[in-house]
Design an enzyme around this catalytic site. Sequence first.
Site, short mmCIF file in Angstrom:
data_model
loop_
_atom_site.label_atom_id
_atom_site.label_comp_id
_atom_site.label_asym_id
_atom_site.label_seq_id
_atom_site.Cartn_x
_atom_site.Cartn_y
_atom_site.Cartn_z
N ASP A 84 0.91 -1.24 -0.07
CA ASP A 84 -0.05 0.10 0.12
C ASP A 84 0.81 1.17 0.20
O ASP A 84 1.67 1.34 0.73
CB ASP A 84 -1.01 -0.11 1.19
N ASP A 105 3.11 4.62 -5.52
CA ASP A 105 2.28 5.90 -5.15
C ASP A 105 3.50 6.91 -5.66
O ASP A 105 4.26 7.56 -4.73
CB ASP A 105 1.92 6.00 -3.43
N GLU A 135 -1.04 5.96 -8.82
CA GLU A 135 -1.80 6.91 -8.05
C GLU A 135 -1.80 8.32 -8.75
O GLU A 135 -0.56 8.74 -9.07
CB GLU A 135 -1.51 7.15 -6.50
N HIS A 177 -7.52 9.69 3.96
CA HIS A 177 -7.22 8.50 5.25
C HIS A 177 -7.64 9.07 6.58
O HIS A 177 -7.59 10.17 6.90
CB HIS A 177 -5.64 8.41 4.82
N HIS A 207 -9.31 5.13 -1.88
CA HIS A 207 -8.61 5.26 -0.63
C HIS A 207 -9.42 5.54 0.38
O HIS A 207 -10.55 6.37 0.14
CB HIS A 207 -7.17 5.48 -0.79
N GLY A 209 -11.37 4.44 2.74
CA GLY A 209 -12.81 3.76 2.98
C GLY A 209 -13.52 4.11 4.22
O GLY A 209 -14.64 4.13 4.33
N ASN A 229 -10.20 0.82 -0.13
CA ASN A 229 -9.20 0.46 1.00
C ASN A 229 -9.96 0.94 2.25
O ASN A 229 -10.51 1.90 2.52
CB ASN A 229 -8.08 1.06 0.60
N ASN A 231 -8.69 0.79 6.46
CA ASN A 231 -7.51 0.42 7.44
C ASN A 231 -8.11 1.03 8.69
O ASN A 231 -8.27 0.23 9.75
CB ASN A 231 -6.40 1.24 6.75
P1 13P Z 1 -8.59 4.33 5.97
O1 13P Z 1 -7.58 4.16 6.96
O2 13P Z 1 -9.29 5.90 5.93
O3 13P Z 1 -9.69 3.40 5.99
O4 13P Z 1 -7.92 4.40 4.59
C1 13P Z 1 -7.28 3.14 4.18
C2 13P Z 1 -6.20 3.36 2.89
O5 13P Z 1 -6.81 4.21 2.11
C3 13P Z 1 -5.17 2.63 2.63
O6 13P Z 1 -4.59 3.00 1.57
#
Ligand code: 13P
Length: 287
Positions: A84, A105, A135, A177, A207, A209, A229, A231
Amino acid sequence: MLVSAKDMLVKAKAGKYAVGQFNINNLEWTKAALITAQECNSPIILGVSEGAGKYMTGFKTVAAMVKAMIEELKITVPVALHLDHGTYDGCYKCIEAGFSSIMFDGSHYPIDENVAKTKELVGVCAEKGMSLEAEVGSIGGEEDGVIGKGECADPAECKQIADLGVTMLAAGIGNIHGKYPENWEGLSFETLDAIQKLTGDMPLVLHGGTGIPEDMIKKAISLGVAKINVNTECQLSFAAATRKYIEEGKDLSGKGFDPRKLLNPGFEAIKATIKEKMELFGSVGKA
Ligand code: 13P
């Protein structure tokens, strides 16, 4: 089954659903993600940031752990192991370590340099049967110490990068993010629509998400997003479940301090979050 992300994303784009990329941090995260994907009969992408790779002692450790878990847990759904937000050097390290997919990236480089480096990696990935995410237009917020401004990508630059033959393209459309601030203006569907019109069948990546409202997620998928994505949301649910366990004093009774017990509520919470996202993204039953 460890695979490149290409086929799963081509199918997702054509079928108007998205495959989730869930970032992993340790053994519990990886196990939760793989078991949930198998239970949901869904393809999955395991995302590894450079910081998380370092935390887990290196990309080789990560690749070995994921491959062994796929075998030991008898995971038959398609799994991509993906770098990532990779740097140029990080990409080569993951290629060597046995990842099946990488993200380069290059969004912080001038576009000509992003194009040149991405083009080189397209060739290397093609040779190895790996998928490559590029990206354009940085994603806002902070991830692993990297702070992005969150600008919207230029659709013409997106086309330039897509034409190089990358597998999937992440384009900034106002996404961030981490948690979204109260005054967030939402995703720019105008930008997404313009990018999709110029890039055609290219699976687009969303990204950031975590915290995007369901209706926006669905609209983004209808406009060509095939990979989303997540996280922070798994981190938040893990932390909340672990906090509850400790605040209820469960670590103090019996053998509740045993890490296999202490980490279990967090593990179950990650599983629940991933399942919820797979249902929302429409990837359940699509393995
Ligand atoms: P979040 O941590 O906002 O869910 O984003 C995750 C992401 O885009 C990883 O590349």
